[in-house]
Design an enzyme around this catalytic site. Structure first.
Site, short mmCIF file in Angstrom:
data_model
loop_
_atom_site.label_atom_id
_atom_site.label_comp_id
_atom_site.label_asym_id
_atom_site.label_seq_id
_atom_site.Cartn_x
_atom_site.Cartn_y
_atom_site.Cartn_z
N HIS A 31 5.02 -128.47 10.01
CA HIS A 31 4.19 -127.68 10.90
C HIS A 31 4.99 -127.29 12.14
O HIS A 31 5.78 -128.10 12.65
CB HIS A 31 2.96 -128.47 11.36
CG HIS A 31 1.90 -128.64 10.33
ND1 HIS A 31 2.01 -128.18 9.04
CD2 HIS A 31 0.67 -129.23 10.41
CE1 HIS A 31 0.91 -128.48 8.37
NE2 HIS A 31 0.09 -129.12 9.19
N CYS A 81 -2.72 -133.30 12.56
CA CYS A 81 -1.28 -133.23 12.25
C CYS A 81 -0.51 -132.34 13.22
O CYS A 81 0.64 -132.66 13.56
CB CYS A 81 -1.08 -132.75 10.81
SG CYS A 81 -2.06 -131.32 10.36
#
Length: 344
Positions: free
Chosen positions: A241, A128
């Site tokens: 993120h 990710c």
């Protein structure tokens, strides 16, 4: 042409995001076959205004499916990918189970989507954090030769799953009046904390998450000898993120050139006006498809170095969106009546 598509792990955070993105992007499929464990039997999920039953996974679950998206942990991906392929499906694996295999391509479509080619395939989806920062790194690597990359991630708790999110929320509430409780096994809490450990530690002192980023960056960019070092941290954020990147090139590559490269590259949104307090943040990225990039500045210690900052929705471009984009390429080949293969 409407395809039959399946999602294994449909009830998890990434599985549900995958289902939503298939609908949002108008993927050419009938109602997907939603697969999960026996515990999920009896559940339904919404797709295009209808309720779709979640089915327990069996050996016959993949019969008749053209594409299967695996949104499960490594052991289940390793167990079911061969079954799905044997049933004739093209498999897009969101786990890390197949990423390091030489004969399995690791694809970020904007960078190396040409690796999806006619014939039978298994295609891996990247980590990710890797998917986001490599997307910002790729146009720079085309402008000048990369000689070193160092990254520090600030990864949201949704990357650890739904149970971790519940734990974060409980810890945040309890931390308002006292000390947030430790996680299971006595591990440091995510709430009110920054934890510099994601995944198990390897003998070299790096975590498994950090070594994923090292290997995957090299593979996606097709730079097998590129020096890459990473520090991965978990921060008390629900979704989104962030990655602080230091990249070195064989020549000076300044902020203005970097910004021009980012503006022209698909999948990126330049957010870089610090004087107006505009820069990438996790909250700004959450819920959106683009990877936000900004804070471009010259490395004060190295005339060939560039610093920048990236933010993305880890459940979308970091996982489900990227997988759906891969599936779209597979579907386009199928629509052209060609078998599908992925070149490693």
């Amino acid at each position: 042409m409407n395809l039959r598509i399946g999602i294994l792990g449909a009830t998890g955070l990434v599985g549900r995001a995958t289902l939503a993105i298939l609908e949002q992007r108008g993927f050419p499929c009938d109602a997907p076959r939603l697969l999960a464990s026996d515990r999920a039997a009896g559940r339904t999920l919404a797709f295009r205004g209808q309720s779709v039953a979640v089915e327990p996974t069996t050996a016959s679950s993949f019969d008749g499916l053209a594409i299967v998206l695996l949104a499960v942990q490594n052991p289940l991906a390793l167990a079911w990918a061969p079954v799905a392929r044997a049933a004739g499906a093209v498999v897009v694996d969101l786990s890390s189970a197949h990423r390091d295999l030489d004969d399995v391509p690791l694809v970020v479509p904007e960078i190396n989507g040409d690796r999806v080619r006619p014939g039978v395939t298994l295609i891996a989806n990247p980590n990710c954090s890797t998917a986001a920062f490599v997307l910002a790194l790729a146009p720079l690597a085309r402008a000048a030769r990369l000689t070193r990359v160092a990254v520090t991630t600030l990864q949201s708790v949704s990357g650890a799953g739904a149970a971790a999110l519940d734990e974060l929320e409980r810890g945040v509430r309890m931390g308002l009046d006292g000390t947030p409780p430790a996680r299971a096994g006595g591990l440091p809490p995510f709430a009110w904390n920054v934890v510099p450990a994601i995944g198990s530690f390897e003998p070299n002192g790096y975590t498994r998450e950090e070594m994923k980023m090292v290997r995957e960056t090299r593979k996606i960019l097709d730079l097998p000898e590129l020096p890459v070092t990473a520090t991965a941290t978990r921060v008390p954020v629900r979704v989104g993120h962030c990655v602080a990147v230091n990249a070195r090139f064989d020549r000076p590559l300044g902020p203005d050139e970097a910004r021009a490269s980012w503006r022209a590259f698909p999948g990126l949104m330049l957010v870089d006006d610090p004087a107006a307090d505009r820069y990438p943040t996790a909250l700004a990225a959450a819920g959106g498809d683009p990877v936000l990039v900004g804070r471009a500045r010259a490395d004060l210690t190295d005339p060939h170095g560039l610093e920048f900052f990236v933010a993305s929705d880890n459940l979308r471009k970091g996982a489900a969106l990227n997988a759906v984009q891969i599936a779209e390429r597979v579907a386009a080949l199928m629509a052209a009546s060609q078998p599908v293969v992925a070149r490693p």
